[in-house]
Design a protein around this motif. Structure first.
Motif, PDB file in Angstrom:
ATOM      1  N   LEU A   1       0.825  -1.203   0.000  1.00 13.85           N
ATOM      2  CA  LEU A   1       0.000   0.000   0.000  1.00 13.85           C
ATOM      3  C   LEU A   1       0.862   1.256   0.000  1.00 13.85           C
ATOM      4  CD1 LEU A   1      -3.180   0.608   2.047  1.00 13.85           C
ATOM      5  CD2 LEU A   1      -1.337   2.270   2.173  1.00 13.85           C
ATOM      6  N   TYR A   2       1.849   1.320   0.894  1.00 12.41           N
ATOM      7  CA  TYR A   2       2.646   2.549   0.978  1.00 12.41           C
ATOM      8  C   TYR A   2       3.574   2.701  -0.213  1.00 12.41           C
ATOM      9  CZ  TYR A   2       0.750   4.041   5.381  1.00 12.41           C
ATOM     10  OH  TYR A   2      -0.112   4.514   6.342  1.00 12.41           O
TER      11      TYR A   2
ATOM     12  N   VAL B   1      -5.698   7.222   4.552  1.00 13.44           N
ATOM     13  CA  VAL B   1      -6.970   7.259   3.820  1.00 13.44           C
ATOM     14  C   VAL B   1      -7.040   6.113   2.813  1.00 13.44           C
ATOM     15  CG1 VAL B   1      -8.441   8.645   2.313  1.00 13.44           C
ATOM     16  CG2 VAL B   1      -7.108   9.751   4.110  1.00 13.44           C
ATOM     17  N   VAL B   2      -5.948   5.878   2.099  1.00 14.18           N
ATOM     18  CA  VAL B   2      -5.932   4.792   1.112  1.00 14.18           C
ATOM     19  C   VAL B   2      -6.109   3.449   1.796  1.00 14.18           C
ATOM     20  CG1 VAL B   2      -4.525   3.609  -0.625  1.00 14.18           C
ATOM     21  CG2 VAL B   2      -4.559   6.102  -0.543  1.00 14.18           C
ATOM     22  N   SER B   3      -5.525   3.293   2.991  1.00 12.64           N
ATOM     23  CA  SER B   3      -5.689   2.028   3.709  1.00 12.64           C
ATOM     24  C   SER B   3      -7.145   1.799   4.077  1.00 12.64           C
ATOM     25  CB  SER B   3      -4.813   2.011   4.964  1.00 12.64           C
ATOM     26  OG  SER B   3      -5.297   2.893   5.949  1.00 12.64           O
TER      27      SER B   3
ATOM     28  N   ILE C   1      -3.934  -2.571  -6.594  1.00 13.07           N
ATOM     29  CA  ILE C   1      -3.752  -1.213  -6.070  1.00 13.07           C
ATOM     30  C   ILE C   1      -2.561  -0.500  -6.699  1.00 13.07           C
ATOM     31  CG2 ILE C   1      -2.371  -2.005  -4.076  1.00 13.07           C
ATOM     32  CD1 ILE C   1      -3.698   0.281  -2.496  1.00 13.07           C
ATOM     33  N   ALA C   2      -1.471  -1.212  -6.985  1.00 11.80           N
ATOM     34  CA  ALA C   2      -0.289  -0.570  -7.557  1.00 11.80           C
ATOM     35  C   ALA C   2      -0.584   0.034  -8.921  1.00 11.80           C
ATOM     36  CB  ALA C   2       0.853  -1.575  -7.663  1.00 11.80           C
ATOM     37  N   ALA C   3      -1.496  -0.582  -9.670  1.00 10.20           N
ATOM     38  CA  ALA C   3      -1.857  -0.067 -10.990  1.00 10.20           C
ATOM     39  C   ALA C   3      -3.001   0.938 -10.915  1.00 10.20           C
ATOM     40  CB  ALA C   3      -2.238  -1.218 -11.918  1.00 10.20           C
ATOM     41  N   GLU C   4      -3.956   0.679 -10.026  1.00 10.72           N
ATOM     42  CA  GLU C   4      -5.171   1.494  -9.979  1.00 10.72           C
ATOM     43  C   GLU C   4      -4.990   2.799  -9.228  1.00 10.72           C
ATOM     44  OE1 GLU C   4      -8.680   3.144  -8.193  1.00 10.72           O
ATOM     45  OE2 GLU C   4      -7.462   1.728  -7.028  1.00 10.72           O
ATOM     46  N   LEU C   5      -4.218   2.801  -8.133  1.00 10.15           N
ATOM     47  CA  LEU C   5      -4.121   3.998  -7.301  1.00 10.15           C
ATOM     48  C   LEU C   5      -3.497   5.197  -8.018  1.00 10.15           C
ATOM     49  CD1 LEU C   5      -4.712   5.239  -4.544  1.00 10.15           C
ATOM     50  CD2 LEU C   5      -2.452   4.442  -3.789  1.00 10.15           C
TER      51      LEU C   5
END
Length: 280
Positions: free
Chosen positions: A61-62, A216-218, A114-118
């Motif tokens: 995530l980070y 927030v993302v978490s 998440i790595a691609a979408e965020l």
């Protein structure tokens, strides 16, 4: 002649319509973080869902947050000044639609995307934030104004229970803490561009924003990890996500506009003096 032809208006003499705008902005900036909104939508506390995430998810995530903010910094520096004129209305709905489509993929395939979408979601949000900033009088040819758009990612107030209703200065505390960082980063970019993203002013700015945005993302990822969410829920969560930052941006740039019109100190003093929400 040394006198300022437009001296700041004392805080206790600000017009009522200005105080009304301040109250509305304060209520957005100091209450209802994204976790509260997602909890209402899903019907279960998001903070509890965070415990369901595997330990490896935090590192992923980070890393995704750092990458997303790096991409957003590129976008802010190189693109935001080349968009529509101040008179253009913000295209909130079209940005929500694109964010929803992006979220549908994340909801369908889970946290692995998440790595691609965020980064996509983050740039979509930043574009929308810039639209709102421009509509409220920001000059996006100015580097500090561009970085003020990036600053919006640090403005989520957290869960309302964590806010001290007697002080109501969370937003101002973030603004003050980040003011020097934004100034230093903007000066560095103007002199050196983004040739060295490891330069201390840029690292410090992204780190400060990343710590707050990462929380927030978490919360968003925890909501998407709930098994019943799926693609439809992922799209809805991303729509909530961008709507949340659109609201923060509208409040943030309203206050910046009022500071330009009436002086920063009177507006900040009036903001601090506002009674807590519900006690006006």
């Amino acid at each position: 002649m040394d006198e300022n032809p437009n001296p700041p208006v004392p805080a206790n003499r600000l017009p009522e319509h200005v105080l009304k705008e301040l109250r509305e902005a304060r209520d957005i900036l100091e209450h209802r973080g994204i976790a509260d909104r997602l909890t209402e939508m899903i019907g279960a506390p998001i903070t509890a869902s965070l415990k369901l995430l595997p330990d490896s998810a935090e590192k992923t995530l980070y890393a995704a947050v750092d990458k997303s903010l790096s991409v957003a910094l590129d976008f802010a520096v190189n693109t935001l000044g080349d968009t529509d004129p101040v008179s253009a209305k913000p295209r909130n709905f079209s940005h929500k639609l694109m964010a929803g489509l992006s979220g549908a993929a994340g909801g369908a395939f889970g946290g692995a995307t998440i790595a691609a979408e965020l980064p996509v979601s983050t740039v979509l949000i930043l574009r929308s934030v810039a639209d709102i900033a421009r509509s409220l009088g920001e000059d996006l040819t100015d580097m500090e104004s561009r970085l003020a758009c990036l600053e919006v990612f640090a403005l989520d107030p957290g869960r309302s229970s964590d806010i001290d209703d007697e002080t109501e200065i969370g937003y101002l505390a973030v603004r003050i803490a980040m003011g020097r960082q934004i100034h230093d980063a903007s000066q560095h970019v103007l002199k050196h561009g983004l040739s060295n993203k490891a330069a201390p002013p840029l690292v410090q700015l992204i780190s400060t924003i990343g710590k707050r945005f990462g929380v927030v993302v978490s919360e968003k990822l925890a909501a998407q990890a709930i098994p019943v969410i799926g693609a439809v829920g992922g799209a809805l969560i991303n729509t909530y996500f961008i709507d949340h930052y659109q609201n923060l941006a509208r409040a943030h740039f309203t206050i910046r506009r009022l500071e330009r019109e009436h002086g920063a100190e009177p507006i900040r003093a009036a903001y601090r003096a506002l009674p807590p929400a519900g006690k006006a």
